[in-house]
Design a protein around this motif. Structure first.
Motif, mmCIF file in Angstrom:
data_model
loop_
_atom_site.group_PDB
_atom_site.id
_atom_site.type_symbol
_atom_site.label_atom_id
_atom_site.label_comp_id
_atom_site.label_asym_id
_atom_site.label_seq_id
_atom_site.Cartn_x
_atom_site.Cartn_y
_atom_site.Cartn_z
ATOM 1 N N THR A 172 -2.055 -1.572 -8.269
ATOM 2 C CA THR A 172 -2.939 -2.198 -7.289
ATOM 3 C C THR A 172 -2.950 -3.721 -7.364
ATOM 4 O O THR A 172 -3.471 -4.377 -6.454
ATOM 5 C CB THR A 172 -4.373 -1.677 -7.446
ATOM 6 O OG1 THR A 172 -4.796 -1.857 -8.809
ATOM 7 C CG2 THR A 172 -4.456 -0.199 -7.080
ATOM 8 N N ARG A 210 -2.893 -10.368 -0.635
ATOM 9 C CA ARG A 210 -4.065 -11.019 -0.049
ATOM 10 C C ARG A 210 -3.988 -12.526 -0.252
ATOM 11 O O ARG A 210 -4.245 -13.314 0.662
ATOM 12 C CB ARG A 210 -5.351 -10.463 -0.663
ATOM 13 C CG ARG A 210 -6.622 -10.887 0.062
ATOM 14 C CD ARG A 210 -7.844 -10.621 -0.777
ATOM 15 N NE ARG A 210 -7.889 -11.486 -1.948
ATOM 16 C CZ ARG A 210 -8.291 -12.755 -1.919
ATOM 17 N NH1 ARG A 210 -8.690 -13.314 -0.787
ATOM 18 N NH2 ARG A 210 -8.291 -13.480 -3.019
ATOM 19 N N PHE A 219 -8.847 -0.521 -7.323
ATOM 20 C CA PHE A 219 -8.923 -1.854 -6.732
ATOM 21 C C PHE A 219 -10.345 -2.058 -6.235
ATOM 22 O O PHE A 219 -10.892 -1.221 -5.503
ATOM 23 C CB PHE A 219 -7.944 -2.043 -5.580
ATOM 24 C CG PHE A 219 -7.833 -3.476 -5.156
ATOM 25 C CD1 PHE A 219 -7.081 -4.373 -5.898
ATOM 26 C CD2 PHE A 219 -8.507 -3.951 -4.034
ATOM 27 C CE1 PHE A 219 -6.988 -5.718 -5.529
ATOM 28 C CE2 PHE A 219 -8.420 -5.282 -3.656
ATOM 29 C CZ PHE A 219 -7.661 -6.172 -4.408
ATOM 30 N N LEU A 240 0.831 -1.203 0.000
ATOM 31 C CA LEU A 240 0.000 0.000 0.000
ATOM 32 C C LEU A 240 0.867 1.255 0.000
ATOM 33 O O LEU A 240 0.556 2.236 -0.690
ATOM 34 C CB LEU A 240 -0.940 -0.010 1.206
ATOM 35 C CG LEU A 240 -2.077 -1.031 1.153
ATOM 36 C CD1 LEU A 240 -2.836 -1.061 2.468
ATOM 37 C CD2 LEU A 240 -3.027 -0.757 -0.013
ATOM 38 N N LEU A 272 -10.592 -5.154 3.690
ATOM 39 C CA LEU A 272 -10.163 -6.255 2.836
ATOM 40 C C LEU A 272 -10.445 -7.626 3.427
ATOM 41 O O LEU A 272 -10.717 -8.579 2.699
ATOM 42 C CB LEU A 272 -8.662 -6.118 2.536
ATOM 43 C CG LEU A 272 -8.079 -7.049 1.483
ATOM 44 C CD1 LEU A 272 -8.646 -6.743 0.099
ATOM 45 C CD2 LEU A 272 -6.543 -6.938 1.462
ATOM 46 N N ILE A 306 -9.048 0.169 1.897
ATOM 47 C CA ILE A 306 -8.677 -1.214 1.562
ATOM 48 C C ILE A 306 -8.206 -1.937 2.817
ATOM 49 O O ILE A 306 -8.623 -3.057 3.121
ATOM 50 C CB ILE A 306 -7.572 -1.237 0.494
ATOM 51 C CG1 ILE A 306 -8.008 -0.544 -0.791
ATOM 52 C CG2 ILE A 306 -7.107 -2.665 0.228
ATOM 53 C CD1 ILE A 306 -9.146 -1.206 -1.499
ATOM 54 N N SER A 307 -7.310 -1.297 3.561
ATOM 55 C CA SER A 307 -6.741 -1.907 4.763
ATOM 56 C C SER A 307 -7.821 -2.295 5.762
ATOM 57 O O SER A 307 -7.744 -3.341 6.412
ATOM 58 C CB SER A 307 -5.753 -0.912 5.393
ATOM 59 O OG SER A 307 -5.146 -1.437 6.536
ATOM 60 N N HIS A 351 -11.105 -7.597 -8.865
ATOM 61 C CA HIS A 351 -9.963 -6.988 -9.556
ATOM 62 C C HIS A 351 -9.595 -7.767 -10.812
ATOM 63 O O HIS A 351 -9.529 -7.212 -11.912
ATOM 64 C CB HIS A 351 -8.770 -6.904 -8.606
ATOM 65 C CG HIS A 351 -7.582 -6.205 -9.192
ATOM 66 N ND1 HIS A 351 -7.537 -4.838 -9.359
ATOM 67 C CD2 HIS A 351 -6.396 -6.679 -9.676
ATOM 68 C CE1 HIS A 351 -6.376 -4.497 -9.892
ATOM 69 N NE2 HIS A 351 -5.672 -5.601 -10.096
ATOM 70 N N SER A 393 -13.134 6.558 -2.567
ATOM 71 C CA SER A 393 -13.498 5.158 -2.362
ATOM 72 C C SER A 393 -15.000 5.065 -2.161
ATOM 73 O O SER A 393 -15.631 5.992 -1.656
ATOM 74 C CB SER A 393 -12.799 4.585 -1.125
ATOM 75 O OG SER A 393 -11.400 4.544 -1.295
ATOM 76 N N SER A 441 -11.792 1.456 -4.751
ATOM 77 C CA SER A 441 -10.985 2.626 -4.407
ATOM 78 C C SER A 441 -10.200 3.096 -5.623
ATOM 79 O O SER A 441 -9.672 2.277 -6.401
ATOM 80 C CB SER A 441 -10.000 2.295 -3.279
ATOM 81 O OG SER A 441 -10.674 2.123 -2.052
ATOM 82 N N ILE A 487 -1.954 -5.643 -4.245
ATOM 83 C CA ILE A 487 -2.882 -5.921 -3.138
ATOM 84 C C ILE A 487 -3.407 -7.345 -3.234
ATOM 85 O O ILE A 487 -3.449 -8.082 -2.248
ATOM 86 C CB ILE A 487 -4.053 -4.915 -3.147
ATOM 87 C CG1 ILE A 487 -3.531 -3.494 -2.966
ATOM 88 C CG2 ILE A 487 -5.075 -5.272 -2.066
ATOM 89 C CD1 ILE A 487 -4.586 -2.428 -3.200
ATOM 90 N N GLU A 488 -3.818 -7.735 -4.446
ATOM 91 C CA GLU A 488 -4.347 -9.091 -4.635
ATOM 92 C C GLU A 488 -3.265 -10.137 -4.403
ATOM 93 O O GLU A 488 -3.519 -11.194 -3.813
ATOM 94 C CB GLU A 488 -4.939 -9.230 -6.037
ATOM 95 C CG GLU A 488 -5.594 -10.566 -6.316
ATOM 96 C CD GLU A 488 -6.810 -10.850 -5.432
ATOM 97 O OE1 GLU A 488 -7.270 -12.000 -5.438
ATOM 98 O OE2 GLU A 488 -7.285 -9.935 -4.728
#
Length: 667
Positions: A430, A437, A582, A420, A481, A477-478, A567, A659, A597, A433-434
């Protein structure tokens, strides 16, 4: 600033809390050998076992995952640096004294202050800097020994160089003679305000001058019974450089005690014989200035050659409960348990008895995983609901600390936080992020999410983002998620920029070593009114956004439900969705959310968001048109959501840095 320079500055500014993901060639040779020998002791959790313990599994397709919903709500932890929170003085003189720069007190956490914290959606307050640590100050009239500035970092001292685990920092008390009673009263006020209390335990090291004035009957100091004629013995609490006195390291001018100010005890000497190993594992009698020279390493039954001198957990214990771990340790003869293990359990039980609700463990990976099984299972036996949070920076060991060590939560620093931050700074897209995760999807609910804490740069600092608004998409997101808890560092919610040169602590991180004020926080605090009376409109607006977002953690049931990927389903569709965006879904049987977002700072986005058929099937909603409600603003969505047997779609407009958390209504 080059990365090497940044890494070095990080070591110098918080030498006791090294980021173990840094390349070893950035560290001293002594630290390397210590980290490798003393920090890698663990018990491997087989892949099969890790898979069996997974809390998130694939269902229907790779686009949708099912998540266990053991917790109804997501904890929101508010970290306060207790010494700084209530300070109203604004001089901020580098190396300033308490009289010059001020210091906060337990009593500053009034019912009004706690109500203000609670309004942010906070469930737990992590009071940082509570145990009595070494500092440069004279409390001799209270029977407290004076600390030598030659082995203290900063004037106010590091909260991670604890000198008495059975009492609290006298700086924080209105009456130092009653400092423990004043903290007990703060615990009670926090509970009355509807929140729980977390404090630090620092298992890897203690201050060089450790001595407890308040230990219960029968509890002895660390090292009191050690055989100092040998470098190692299982029941020694420290490691020794036999027959050799300790020498204060040679310090560069910018690290001189008190910034070079004369002091009766600043003579380049500290009486310690024989010398003990330094906190980061350095074995020299004269540590390097980059070592954690103000602390000494605790011995957990790991021999100097790295072998393990304590009972090991039987195979398969990663699948067993904390209660079963406790039963195992009850069957182990006490004489085979290293002395330091017993001492830290005594410390934890002492604070639990006073009403503390959980612990944050500093540098947890520098002690053996089996110790955590022992300590945490004893804690959970006393209080099954205790919150246990560990600072761990090695992803390959996460599952050991959760499944074998019985931690509730680990820092998601080397992963989501790093990604991030890179996205915010324009260094990554972005898709990171996936990737992050996916890397922790089986333990997602155990990973603590944050964008600031006392170790990290303030978002608003030029070294991070330079503007707190730039991080809002990342904060959304944080927070949303996964089932993971969210950490907020005091001042983050009003855009504190950490720009003070406090002396030992330098700009970008609010100093944890010095007496200093925190300007944006002080403006909101408004001399104890906690009404934002001195805050700018921008600061108040930012705080309101944080409050809105974090309170959603408790009010939206879907945030404790399943995850649906949007995504991958949209990134290559050519319908306005790109690497600045994202999107994902969170859902349960009561509620369906679409979260998206826009990380672009100066570019609005118009897109058609596609929902894959597998997700629509999991939602179990009939084809049709469904209204959407925005939860982060009073705006009305531009278009409803349309679902068919082949999927779904919705047209969205997002302003720069906007967002949307959208709740699907009834058609």
């Amino acid at each position: 600033m080059t990365k090497a320079r940044h890494d070095l500055n990080r070591l110098l500014n918080k030498p006791f809390n090294i980021n173990l993901k840094l390349p070893f060639n950035k560290l001293s040779a002594a630290l390397c050998s210590a980290a490798l020998m003393l920090s890698t002791q663990t018990f491997a959790l087989p892949q099969m076992e890790a898979a069996t313990n997974a809390k998130t599994v694939s269902v229907q397709s790779a686009d949708v995952q099912s998540t266990s919903s053991e917790r109804v709500t997501k904890p929101v932890i508010y970290q306060v640096f207790t010494r700084l929170f209530g300070n109203t003085q604004t001089a901020n003189i580098p190396w300033g004294t308490k009289a010059q720069n001020g210091v906060g007190k337990f009593s500053d956490f009034t019912p009004k202050a706690l109500e203000s914290i609670k309004s942010l959606g906070v469930s737990h307050i992590w009071y940082t800097g509570i145990p009595h640590h070494a500092l440069v100050g004279d409390y001799s009239q209270y029977g407290i020994g004076t600390d030598d500035p030659d082995v203290v970092k900063g004037r106010a001292g590091s909260p991670y160089a604890v000198k008495d685990y059975y009492n609290v920092n006298p700086d924080l008390a209105d009456d130092p003679a009653k400092r423990l009673e004043e903290f007990e009263a703060l615990i009670a006020r926090t509970h009355e305000a509807g929140m729980q209390v977390i404090i630090d335990i620092v298992p890897n090291h203690v201050a060089r001058g450790y001595h407890s004035l308040s230990a219960p009957t029968g509890v002895t100091d660390f090292g009191a019974s050690d055989n100092t004629q040998v470098s190692y013995a299982r029941n020694n609490n420290f490691y020794y450089v036999v027959g050799t006195p300790f020498e204060v390291p040679s310090l560069s001018p910018d690290l001189k005690p008190l910034g070079g100010e004369p002091h009766p005890l600043v003579d380049g000497k500290f009486d310690e014989f024989p010398a003990k190993w330094t906190g980061n594992g350095a074995r020299a009698a004269k540590p390097d200035q980059n070592d954690w020279y103000e602390t000494v390493k605790i011995n957990y039954g790991v021999t100097p050659d790295g072998s393990l001198d304590f009972p090991q957990l039987p195979e398969g214990y990663g699948k067993k409960s904390a209660a079963e771990h406790y039963d195992f340790w009850q069957q182990v003869p006490k004489e085979s348990i290293p002395s330091s293990w017993i001492k830290f359990n005594e410390i934890a039980q002492y604070w639990l008895a006073k009403g503390v609700d959980g612990f944050r463990y500093d540098m947890a990976e520098m002690v053996p995983v089996a110790f955590w099984s022992y300590l945490n299972s004893h804690i959970k036996h006393t209080n099954p609901d205790a919150l246990l949070l560990a600072e761990v920076y090695t992803p390959s060991r996460y599952r050991d600390y959760i499944h074998l060590g019985k931690m509730d939560y680990l820092y998601d620093k080397v992963g989501l936080y790093d990604s991030l931050k890179a996205i915010i700074q324009g260094k990554a897209g972005t898709q990171a992020i996936e990737r992050d995760r996916n890397s922790v999807e089986d333990i997602a609910e155990h990973m603590l999410h944050f964008l600031e804490n006392h170790d990290e740069q303030r978002i608003a600092s030029p070294e991070f983002a330079g503007d707190p608004l730039i991080a809002l998409p990342a904060m959304v997101i944080s927070t949303t998620l996964s089932q993971a808890p969210t950490l907020l560092y005091f001042g983050q919610e009003v855009g504190e920029d950490g720009s003070e040169d406090a002396g030992f602590g330098k700009p970008s991180r609010t100093s944890i070593f010095d007496y200093v004020g925190v300007p944006a926080h002080q403006r909101f605090m408004n001399l104890g009114k906690f009404d934002g009376g001195q805050s700018s409109k921008e600061e108040l607006s930012l705080r309101a956004y944080y409050a809105k977002l974090l309170n959603l953690s408790h009010s939206l049931s879907a945030l404790s439900g399943e995850y649906g990927d949007l995504h991958r389903a949209n990134i290559d569709q050519g319908k306005g969705y790109d690497a600045d965006l994202f999107a994902f879904s969170r859902f349960d049987d009561k509620q369906k959310l679409i979260i998206v977002s826009n990380f672009a700072k100066d570019k609005a986005k118009h897109l058609t968001l596609e929902l894959p058929p597998a997700l629509v099937k999991r939602w179990q909603l009939a084809p049709g048109t469904y209204p959407l409600k925005e939860m982060l603003s009073d705006k009305k969505p531009a278009a409803p959501l349309t679902l068919t047997t082949k999927g779904g779609q919705v047209t969205l407009n997002l302003a720069p840095l906007e967002s949307k958390v959208l709740v699907v209504g009834e058609k």
